[in-house]
Scaffold this motif. Structure first.
Motif, PDB file in Angstrom:
ATOM      1  N   UNK A 138       5.703  -1.270   0.098  1.00 53.59           N
ATOM      2  CA  UNK A 138       4.661  -2.233  -0.263  1.00 53.59           C
ATOM      3  C   UNK A 138       4.228  -2.023  -1.711  1.00 53.59           C
ATOM      4  N   UNK A 139       4.084  -0.777  -2.115  1.00 53.94           N
ATOM      5  CA  UNK A 139       3.680  -0.460  -3.485  1.00 53.94           C
ATOM      6  C   UNK A 139       4.707  -0.989  -4.486  1.00 53.94           C
ATOM      7  N   UNK A 140       5.989  -0.730  -4.213  1.00 55.57           N
ATOM      8  CA  UNK A 140       7.052  -1.149  -5.132  1.00 55.57           C
ATOM      9  C   UNK A 140       7.159  -2.668  -5.204  1.00 55.57           C
ATOM     10  N   UNK A 141       7.165  -3.316  -4.022  1.00 53.77           N
ATOM     11  CA  UNK A 141       7.329  -4.767  -3.974  1.00 53.77           C
ATOM     12  C   UNK A 141       6.124  -5.482  -4.574  1.00 53.77           C
ATOM     13  N   UNK A 142       4.918  -4.967  -4.330  1.00 51.66           N
ATOM     14  CA  UNK A 142       3.722  -5.607  -4.879  1.00 51.66           C
ATOM     15  C   UNK A 142       3.727  -5.589  -6.402  1.00 51.66           C
ATOM     16  N   UNK A 143       4.306  -4.552  -6.976  1.00 51.74           N
ATOM     17  CA  UNK A 143       4.417  -4.487  -8.433  1.00 51.74           C
ATOM     18  C   UNK A 143       5.433  -5.500  -8.948  1.00 51.74           C
ATOM     19  N   UNK A 144       6.522  -5.690  -8.185  1.00 50.01           N
ATOM     20  CA  UNK A 144       7.557  -6.647  -8.604  1.00 50.01           C
ATOM     21  C   UNK A 144       6.995  -8.062  -8.642  1.00 50.01           C
ATOM     22  N   UNK A 145       6.202  -8.427  -7.625  1.00 48.60           N
ATOM     23  CA  UNK A 145       5.686  -9.802  -7.565  1.00 48.60           C
ATOM     24  C   UNK A 145       4.321  -9.944  -8.237  1.00 48.60           C
ATOM     25  N   UNK A 146       3.777  -8.848  -8.751  1.00 48.76           N
ATOM     26  CA  UNK A 146       2.540  -8.927  -9.525  1.00 48.76           C
ATOM     27  C   UNK A 146       1.264  -9.060  -8.719  1.00 48.76           C
ATOM     28  N   UNK A 147       1.207  -8.432  -7.537  1.00 51.01           N
ATOM     29  CA  UNK A 147      -0.043  -8.463  -6.754  1.00 51.01           C
ATOM     30  C   UNK A 147      -0.531  -7.051  -6.440  1.00 51.01           C
ATOM     31  N   UNK A 148      -0.034  -6.072  -7.186  1.00 54.40           N
ATOM     32  CA  UNK A 148      -0.395  -4.678  -6.901  1.00 54.40           C
ATOM     33  C   UNK A 148      -1.883  -4.400  -7.106  1.00 54.40           C
ATOM     34  N   UNK A 149      -2.574  -5.234  -7.901  1.00 53.73           N
ATOM     35  CA  UNK A 149      -4.014  -5.039  -8.109  1.00 53.73           C
ATOM     36  C   UNK A 149      -4.846  -5.742  -7.033  1.00 53.73           C
ATOM     37  N   UNK A 150      -4.166  -6.373  -6.063  1.00 53.22           N
ATOM     38  CA  UNK A 150      -4.896  -7.109  -5.016  1.00 53.22           C
ATOM     39  C   UNK A 150      -4.595  -6.581  -3.612  1.00 53.22           C
ATOM     40  N   UNK A 151      -4.058  -5.370  -3.508  1.00 54.09           N
ATOM     41  CA  UNK A 151      -3.667  -4.844  -2.199  1.00 54.09           C
ATOM     42  C   UNK A 151      -4.857  -4.651  -1.262  1.00 54.09           C
ATOM     43  N   UNK A 152      -6.024  -4.454  -1.809  1.00 57.46           N
ATOM     44  CA  UNK A 152      -7.215  -4.253  -0.970  1.00 57.46           C
ATOM     45  C   UNK A 152      -8.093  -5.503  -0.882  1.00 57.46           C
ATOM     46  N   UNK A 153      -7.564  -6.627  -1.359  1.00 57.88           N
ATOM     47  CA  UNK A 153      -8.329  -7.873  -1.341  1.00 57.88           C
ATOM     48  C   UNK A 153      -8.199  -8.572   0.004  1.00 57.88           C
ATOM     49  N   UNK A 154      -9.258  -9.265   0.418  1.00 59.37           N
ATOM     50  CA  UNK A 154      -9.214 -10.054   1.648  1.00 59.37           C
ATOM     51  C   UNK A 154      -8.375 -11.306   1.405  1.00 59.37           C
TER      52      UNK A 154
END
Length: 212
Positions: A138-154
């Motif tokens: 999840x960490x790696x993929x979220x960085x690829x698609x540019x949502x790594x700063x929103x992992x804790x967002x509702x």
């Protein structure tokens, strides 16, 4: 008979509604796992008594050819799946739909029930992965698609474009070599659609995956 070859890289299906774009993806799923919750009539040509789907691919230096047959006994009757053929490096064997699904799940290392009546939830992007390994993915993929700063967002706090990125991340987390997108721009406004296409193109360049 129609033959379609998918090269490495990105393949884009274009056509009017009803031209067969979704049917191609359904045919791939049928070849691998059987009808599942699909209706055979959506794959067998109208009026035809029988038909088949042949899927060939290489995995771990092994060549696989899978063929599943469909038959219609009455002119307007239901369509059901018939015998299955699996050829591994030139060695051919015949299986029932149940036996075939068990074989394919083993080949692909998919952890799910072999019931041929049920759809493959893994093929539909639900991936079985140990929790700690999933967190790293999840960490790696979220960085690829540019949502790594929103992992804790509702979810309700995300914009349409961010939700689209979450969807793409969900597809990629399985770490498969081929990604299938069926109308990925549906219900998106032009600006968000353009952003989605650019993101998919960027994913292909970064991961070198084949995208259909």
């Amino acid at each position: 008979q129609i033959t379609i070859e998918f090269p490495l890289g990105t393949s884009l299906f274009e056509g009017d509604i009803g031209s067969g774009k979704s049917t191609i993806l359904m045919a791939i799923e049928f070849a691998l796992f059987g009808l599942g919750n699909q209706k055979g009539g959506s794959l067998l040509r109208s009026g035809a008594e029988e038909g088949s789907v042949l899927l060939e691919f290489d995995l771990d230096e092994t060549n696989y050819k899978i063929e599943r047959l469909l038959i219609r006994k009455e002119e307007e009757g239901p369509v059901r799946q018939d015998k299955c053929l699996l050829c591994v490096n030139g060695v051919l064997n015949y299986y029932s739909p149940t036996e075939m699904k068990e074989k394919i799940l083993t080949i692909l290392n998919f952890k799910e029930p072999p019931n041929p009546i049920a759809q493959s939830v893994i093929y539909r992007y639900a991936i079985y992965t140990p929790q700690e390994e999933m967190k790293e993915k999840v960490k790696i993929v979220s960085e690829i698609v540019g949502i790594d700063t929103h992992l804790n967002s509702a979810p309700y706090s995300l914009s349409g474009g961010q939700k689209q990125r979450v969807t793409l991340a969900g597809v990629m987390v399985g770490d498969v070599d081929i990604l299938l997108f069926d109308e990925p721009l549906a219900s998106l406004d032009p600006a968000t659609g353009k952003s989605a296409i650019e993101l998919i193109d960027d994913i292909q360049k970064k991961t070198k995956k084949t995208i259909l």
